[in-house]
Structure formats: structure tokens, C-alpha cells
Design a protein around this motif. Structure first.
Motif, PDB file in Angstrom:
ATOM      1  N   HIS A   7       0.839  -1.195   0.000  1.00  0.00           N
ATOM      2  CA  HIS A   7       0.000   0.000   0.000  1.00  0.00           C
ATOM      3  C   HIS A   7       0.880   1.253   0.000  1.00  0.00           C
ATOM      4  O   HIS A   7       1.783   1.407   0.804  1.00  0.00           O
ATOM      5  N   GLY A   8       0.634   2.135  -0.931  1.00  0.00           N
ATOM      6  CA  GLY A   8       1.399   3.382  -1.011  1.00  0.00           C
ATOM      7  C   GLY A   8       2.692   3.258  -1.790  1.00  0.00           C
ATOM      8  O   GLY A   8       3.415   4.239  -1.940  1.00  0.00           O
ATOM      9  N   SER A   9       2.994   2.061  -2.304  1.00  0.00           N
ATOM     10  CA  SER A   9       4.230   1.906  -3.074  1.00  0.00           C
ATOM     11  C   SER A   9       4.024   2.374  -4.516  1.00  0.00           C
ATOM     12  O   SER A   9       2.899   2.540  -4.981  1.00  0.00           O
ATOM     13  N   GLU A  10       5.118   2.596  -5.211  1.00  0.00           N
ATOM     14  CA  GLU A  10       5.079   3.081  -6.589  1.00  0.00           C
ATOM     15  C   GLU A  10       5.762   2.066  -7.497  1.00  0.00           C
ATOM     16  O   GLU A  10       6.828   1.551  -7.169  1.00  0.00           O
ATOM     17  N   LYS A  11       5.153   1.764  -8.636  1.00  0.00           N
ATOM     18  CA  LYS A  11       5.785   0.893  -9.623  1.00  0.00           C
ATOM     19  C   LYS A  11       6.784   1.736 -10.411  1.00  0.00           C
ATOM     20  O   LYS A  11       6.458   2.796 -10.908  1.00  0.00           O
ATOM     21  N   PRO A  20      13.684  -8.566 -15.050  1.00  0.00           N
ATOM     22  CA  PRO A  20      14.620  -8.139 -14.002  1.00  0.00           C
ATOM     23  C   PRO A  20      14.931  -9.287 -13.047  1.00  0.00           C
ATOM     24  O   PRO A  20      14.044 -10.061 -12.693  1.00  0.00           O
ATOM     25  N   GLU A  21      16.194  -9.407 -12.683  1.00  0.00           N
ATOM     26  CA  GLU A  21      16.656 -10.538 -11.877  1.00  0.00           C
ATOM     27  C   GLU A  21      17.020 -10.120 -10.458  1.00  0.00           C
ATOM     28  O   GLU A  21      16.626 -10.733  -9.504  1.00  0.00           O
ATOM     29  N   ASP A  22      17.813  -9.081 -10.323  1.00  0.00           N
ATOM     30  CA  ASP A  22      18.335  -8.671  -9.018  1.00  0.00           C
ATOM     31  C   ASP A  22      18.291  -7.150  -8.943  1.00  0.00           C
ATOM     32  O   ASP A  22      18.258  -6.471  -9.968  1.00  0.00           O
ATOM     33  N   ILE A  23      18.289  -6.628  -7.730  1.00  0.00           N
ATOM     34  CA  ILE A  23      18.379  -5.181  -7.545  1.00  0.00           C
ATOM     35  C   ILE A  23      19.455  -4.875  -6.510  1.00  0.00           C
ATOM     36  O   ILE A  23      19.783  -5.710  -5.663  1.00  0.00           O
ATOM     37  N   MET A  24      20.001  -3.679  -6.617  1.00  0.00           N
ATOM     38  CA  MET A  24      20.998  -3.210  -5.667  1.00  0.00           C
ATOM     39  C   MET A  24      20.826  -1.703  -5.525  1.00  0.00           C
ATOM     40  O   MET A  24      20.634  -1.006  -6.521  1.00  0.00           O
ATOM     41  N   TYR A  25      20.889  -1.216  -4.311  1.00  0.00           N
ATOM     42  CA  TYR A  25      20.721   0.213  -4.044  1.00  0.00           C
ATOM     43  C   TYR A  25      22.067   0.828  -3.694  1.00  0.00           C
ATOM     44  O   TYR A  25      22.812   0.302  -2.867  1.00  0.00           O
ATOM     45  N   ASP A  26      22.383   1.957  -4.326  1.00  0.00           N
ATOM     46  CA  ASP A  26      23.580   2.730  -3.996  1.00  0.00           C
ATOM     47  C   ASP A  26      23.123   3.984  -3.254  1.00  0.00           C
ATOM     48  O   ASP A  26      22.621   4.925  -3.875  1.00  0.00           O
ATOM     49  N   PRO A  27      23.272   4.005  -1.935  1.00  0.00           N
ATOM     50  CA  PRO A  27      22.775   5.139  -1.156  1.00  0.00           C
ATOM     51  C   PRO A  27      23.534   6.447  -1.411  1.00  0.00           C
ATOM     52  O   PRO A  27      22.973   7.520  -1.259  1.00  0.00           O
ATOM     53  N   LEU A  29      24.650   7.561  -4.353  1.00  0.00           N
ATOM     54  CA  LEU A  29      24.146   8.159  -5.594  1.00  0.00           C
ATOM     55  C   LEU A  29      22.621   8.252  -5.625  1.00  0.00           C
ATOM     56  O   LEU A  29      22.070   8.959  -6.462  1.00  0.00           O
ATOM     57  N   GLY A  30      21.951   7.513  -4.741  1.00  0.00           N
ATOM     58  CA  GLY A  30      20.489   7.503  -4.730  1.00  0.00           C
ATOM     59  C   GLY A  30      19.902   6.810  -5.952  1.00  0.00           C
ATOM     60  O   GLY A  30      18.893   7.246  -6.491  1.00  0.00           O
ATOM     61  N   VAL A  31      20.579   5.729  -6.395  1.00  0.00           N
ATOM     62  CA  VAL A  31      20.099   4.988  -7.554  1.00  0.00           C
ATOM     63  C   VAL A  31      19.943   3.512  -7.219  1.00  0.00           C
ATOM     64  O   VAL A  31      20.619   2.984  -6.333  1.00  0.00           O
ATOM     65  N   ILE A  32      19.046   2.880  -7.957  1.00  0.00           N
ATOM     66  CA  ILE A  32      18.858   1.436  -7.886  1.00  0.00           C
ATOM     67  C   ILE A  32      19.355   0.862  -9.201  1.00  0.00           C
ATOM     68  O   ILE A  32      19.033   1.375 -10.270  1.00  0.00           O
ATOM     69  N   VAL A  44      18.123   3.215 -12.080  1.00  0.00           N
ATOM     70  CA  VAL A  44      16.891   3.935 -11.780  1.00  0.00           C
ATOM     71  C   VAL A  44      17.195   5.010 -10.755  1.00  0.00           C
ATOM     72  O   VAL A  44      17.664   4.715  -9.658  1.00  0.00           O
ATOM     73  N   THR A  45      16.950   6.256 -11.118  1.00  0.00           N
ATOM     74  CA  THR A  45      17.109   7.360 -10.179  1.00  0.00           C
ATOM     75  C   THR A  45      15.880   7.392  -9.294  1.00  0.00           C
ATOM     76  O   THR A  45      14.759   7.551  -9.781  1.00  0.00           O
ATOM     77  N   VAL A  46      16.090   7.205  -8.006  1.00  0.00           N
ATOM     78  CA  VAL A  46      14.987   7.016  -7.070  1.00  0.00           C
ATOM     79  C   VAL A  46      14.056   8.217  -7.003  1.00  0.00           C
ATOM     80  O   VAL A  46      12.845   8.073  -7.114  1.00  0.00           O
ATOM     81  N   ASN A  47      14.583   9.409  -6.840  1.00  0.00           N
ATOM     82  CA  ASN A  47      13.727  10.586  -6.665  1.00  0.00           C
ATOM     83  C   ASN A  47      12.932  10.935  -7.914  1.00  0.00           C
ATOM     84  O   ASN A  47      11.870  11.526  -7.836  1.00  0.00           O
ATOM     85  N   GLU A  48      13.468  10.595  -9.090  1.00  0.00           N
ATOM     86  CA  GLU A  48      12.808  10.950 -10.344  1.00  0.00           C
ATOM     87  C   GLU A  48      12.087   9.771 -10.989  1.00  0.00           C
ATOM     88  O   GLU A  48      11.365   9.953 -11.955  1.00  0.00           O
ATOM     89  N   SER A  49      12.323   8.561 -10.492  1.00  0.00           N
ATOM     90  CA  SER A  49      11.797   7.328 -11.090  1.00  0.00           C
ATOM     91  C   SER A  49      12.194   7.214 -12.560  1.00  0.00           C
ATOM     92  O   SER A  49      11.456   6.683 -13.372  1.00  0.00           O
ATOM     93  N   ALA A  50      13.362   7.756 -12.922  1.00  0.00           N
ATOM     94  CA  ALA A  50      13.861   7.711 -14.296  1.00  0.00           C
ATOM     95  C   ALA A  50      14.678   6.448 -14.499  1.00  0.00           C
ATOM     96  O   ALA A  50      15.573   6.140 -13.712  1.00  0.00           O
TER      97      ALA A  50
END
Length: 82
Positions: A7-11, A20-27, A29-32, A44-50
Motif C-alpha cells: 500500500h502506497g508503493s510506486e511501480k 529483471p533478476e536482481d536489484i541493488m541500491y547505492d545510497p 548516488l540515490g540509484v537502484i 533507476v534514479t529514485v527521486n525521479e523514477s527515471a
């Protein structure tokens, strides 16, 4: 399973990420980063969802890991380690 867990999440990247197989977050740079079935590692730029094509391994990237100095390690099923 809790039906409200998303609930409240964004696709992000819907229709832009093939298998997509795996994800990794770089805190820093703020990217996934996510590895995809077509050989691309997407960023994926987190703040822009780009979503952007970052690197194509020419193989099948499965796992991702972030190194201590910000380097990205990729486990690719079709590549040999030399």
C-alpha cells in the motif's frame, strides 16, 4: 501475506525492464541498479523514477553487489572469469 504490504508503493520501470533478476541500491548516488534478461543493467534514479540503460554485459547478468568504493560487481551466467 498482508494485503496492505505494498500500500502506497510506486511501480518503477514498468514496461522498461525485461526480466529483471536482481536489484541493488547505492545510497551515495540515490540509484537502484537492476540486472535484466536482455543483458542490460538498468539504473533507476529514485527521486525521479527515471530508468536509463547503464551497461550491457552482452550476457545474462544475474546478481549485483556494491563494492566498498562504489564499484558494481556483476555475476553474469554467460561470461567467464579470466
Amino acid at each position: 501475506m498482508n494485503p496492505r504490504v505494498l500500500h502506497g508503493s510506486e511501480k518503477i520501470g514498468e514496461g522498461q525492464l525485461l526480466g529483471p533478476e536482481d536489484i541493488m541500491y547505492d545510497p551515495k548516488l540515490g540509484v537502484i541498479y537492476t540486472s535484466c534478461g536482455d543483458g542490460w543493467i538498468k539504473r533507476v534514479t529514485v527521486n525521479e523514477s527515471a530508468v536509463e540503460d547503464w551497461v550491457n554485459t552482452g550476457g545474462r547478468p544475474l546478481g549485483l553487489a556494491l563494492g566498498y568504493s562504489g564499484e558494481v560487481y556483476v555475476a553474469d551466467a554467460f561470461k567467464e572469469v579470466v
